[in-house]
Design a protein around this motif. Sequence first.
Motif, mmCIF file in Angstrom:
data_model
loop_
_atom_site.group_PDB
_atom_site.id
_atom_site.type_symbol
_atom_site.label_atom_id
_atom_site.label_comp_id
_atom_site.label_asym_id
_atom_site.label_seq_id
_atom_site.Cartn_x
_atom_site.Cartn_y
_atom_site.Cartn_z
ATOM 1 N N ASN A 123 -4.753 0.818 -14.927
ATOM 2 C CA ASN A 123 -5.885 1.672 -15.273
ATOM 3 C C ASN A 123 -7.157 1.203 -14.577
ATOM 4 O O ASN A 123 -7.284 0.046 -14.171
ATOM 5 C CB ASN A 123 -6.111 1.672 -16.786
ATOM 6 N N HIS A 124 -8.134 2.108 -14.470
ATOM 7 C CA HIS A 124 -9.418 1.747 -13.895
ATOM 8 C C HIS A 124 -10.198 0.854 -14.856
ATOM 9 O O HIS A 124 -9.974 0.885 -16.065
ATOM 10 C CB HIS A 124 -10.244 3.008 -13.595
ATOM 11 N N TRP A 125 -11.129 0.102 -14.297
ATOM 12 C CA TRP A 125 -12.051 -0.698 -15.095
ATOM 13 C C TRP A 125 -13.469 -0.183 -14.903
ATOM 14 O O TRP A 125 -13.781 0.514 -13.928
ATOM 15 C CB TRP A 125 -11.968 -2.186 -14.746
ATOM 16 N N ILE A 126 -14.342 -0.533 -15.821
ATOM 17 C CA ILE A 126 -15.774 -0.262 -15.710
ATOM 18 C C ILE A 126 -16.479 -1.606 -15.772
ATOM 19 O O ILE A 126 -15.983 -2.550 -16.415
ATOM 20 C CB ILE A 126 -16.249 0.702 -16.820
ATOM 21 N N GLN A 140 -10.805 -0.212 -9.562
ATOM 22 C CA GLN A 140 -9.431 -0.433 -9.998
ATOM 23 C C GLN A 140 -8.847 -1.659 -9.308
ATOM 24 O O GLN A 140 -9.454 -2.231 -8.389
ATOM 25 C CB GLN A 140 -8.578 0.794 -9.714
ATOM 26 N N HIS A 153 -22.253 -4.563 -12.833
ATOM 27 C CA HIS A 153 -22.183 -5.301 -11.572
ATOM 28 C C HIS A 153 -23.548 -5.870 -11.215
ATOM 29 O O HIS A 153 -24.586 -5.280 -11.499
ATOM 30 C CB HIS A 153 -21.703 -4.352 -10.463
ATOM 31 N N TYR A 182 -17.521 1.527 -11.479
ATOM 32 C CA TYR A 182 -16.115 1.538 -11.890
ATOM 33 C C TYR A 182 -15.242 1.336 -10.666
ATOM 34 O O TYR A 182 -15.637 1.598 -9.522
ATOM 35 C CB TYR A 182 -15.750 2.832 -12.624
ATOM 36 N N PHE A 214 -16.592 -7.057 -16.739
ATOM 37 C CA PHE A 214 -15.552 -6.039 -16.601
ATOM 38 C C PHE A 214 -14.980 -5.660 -17.967
ATOM 39 O O PHE A 214 -14.838 -6.505 -18.852
ATOM 40 C CB PHE A 214 -14.391 -6.554 -15.738
ATOM 41 N N TYR A 215 -14.614 -4.384 -18.084
ATOM 42 C CA TYR A 215 -13.906 -3.917 -19.281
ATOM 43 C C TYR A 215 -12.847 -2.904 -18.856
ATOM 44 O O TYR A 215 -13.101 -2.014 -18.046
ATOM 45 C CB TYR A 215 -14.860 -3.259 -20.275
ATOM 46 N N ARG A 216 -11.642 -3.058 -19.422
ATOM 47 C CA ARG A 216 -10.542 -2.145 -19.091
ATOM 48 C C ARG A 216 -9.717 -1.873 -20.331
ATOM 49 O O ARG A 216 -9.433 -2.788 -21.126
ATOM 50 C CB ARG A 216 -9.640 -2.774 -18.016
ATOM 51 N N ALA A 262 -15.178 0.653 -4.955
ATOM 52 C CA ALA A 262 -15.796 0.825 -6.264
ATOM 53 C C ALA A 262 -16.929 1.836 -6.157
ATOM 54 O O ALA A 262 -17.530 2.020 -5.095
ATOM 55 C CB ALA A 262 -16.313 -0.517 -6.778
#
Length: 368
Positions: A193-196, A263, A199, A261, A185-187, A276
């Motif tokens: 905020n949303h994360w990307i 949240q 997966h 992505y 995960f990265y945010r 997602a």
Amino acid sequence: MRKRRITTQRVCIQLTRPLLTGGLSASLLIAAVPCSAMQALDDSALAGVSGQDGLTINLEATEGWSADSIKWKPDAAELSLNTIDLTGVESDGTLAGSDPAAATFTVDAGTAGDGVPLMALGLHTDNRIRVRTDSLTIPSASNTRSMGTFAFDFEGGIDLVNNGILNMGYNKAYLLGEIRDGDLFYRQGDDTNHWIALHDFALRWEIQEGTLGVEDQSIVHRAGNPFDPNAVSGPSSEIPTSSNIQASDLINLALDFDLIYGQKVGAEEFRITNNARGLMHFGFLGSVRDAELKWMSGGVWQGATAGAFDPNGVNAVTSEGLRFSSQWDYVNLDDIAANNFLSAENEFRWKLGETARCCKRRSVQSQL
């Protein structure tokens, strides 16, 4: 084999010596919160464990492991991972109710069929683990901005069999590394905020016979005979062809993930649900041959020395970071047609396409 369990709640580590003696001036510093000591294995406990039996150590963090920061200081700058936590996590990213983070470390010794002494090391997770850092920064008096929050949920492990741990004089080392059922995960910004995420992340790397050692202040990982255009004789002077490939030249690889992505869901900042959304699928599968990877000191080349173009030369002026180099050849259909020990699964191929319906786990099949 007798097993010993070590349970710890906090870990405190400080490493300030160069990572490669004489070659890397950058240091690693881990500043941890106040920590409790591990339970020691006393002489009476060790008396029943023989070298022939090997040693198995079970590590369990009942309340998780944490550190205030991990800092790397090349040159005058500093790269800092801040507020690092290691905990157990469920398959969908839920922390509540998950088992404690746990892993098993094994050490054994023996000999190969030709009498060469060998050491076997293994480290494997016992359950799904999350490693999370609150921020990645290059701190200074005028800069407190973060590059974002990262979290990595995964299971996996690594196995190494070698003549010692690192030995350039032995070319039959076995190495298998695996990450499975991962979510990276990265945010940016806070948890509103949303994360990307990557997966269903799966990665496998297997070298069946090769070399793992230290050479010229570099950590070297090699299989087969990587081509050297400057060599005038010997195996490294031969251009790789379908007629000179051997089974020991191969590294078997697999990578697979969906880019998605999402949240925050309730109190869980990185939980994957049907809300997602998938963006794309990426991966590769197969084998490479005559490969060499090097991790060495010296970062960015800072210009010619006395007019010479020598970014990798002994007199090159570089930063104090790390440098990585690699070379390999892909196994192709001509190699497979010419060699009975190869199969269609060895052909190296790329995978690019749509994601699966978000977000179910998928089994990655490979020849490994």
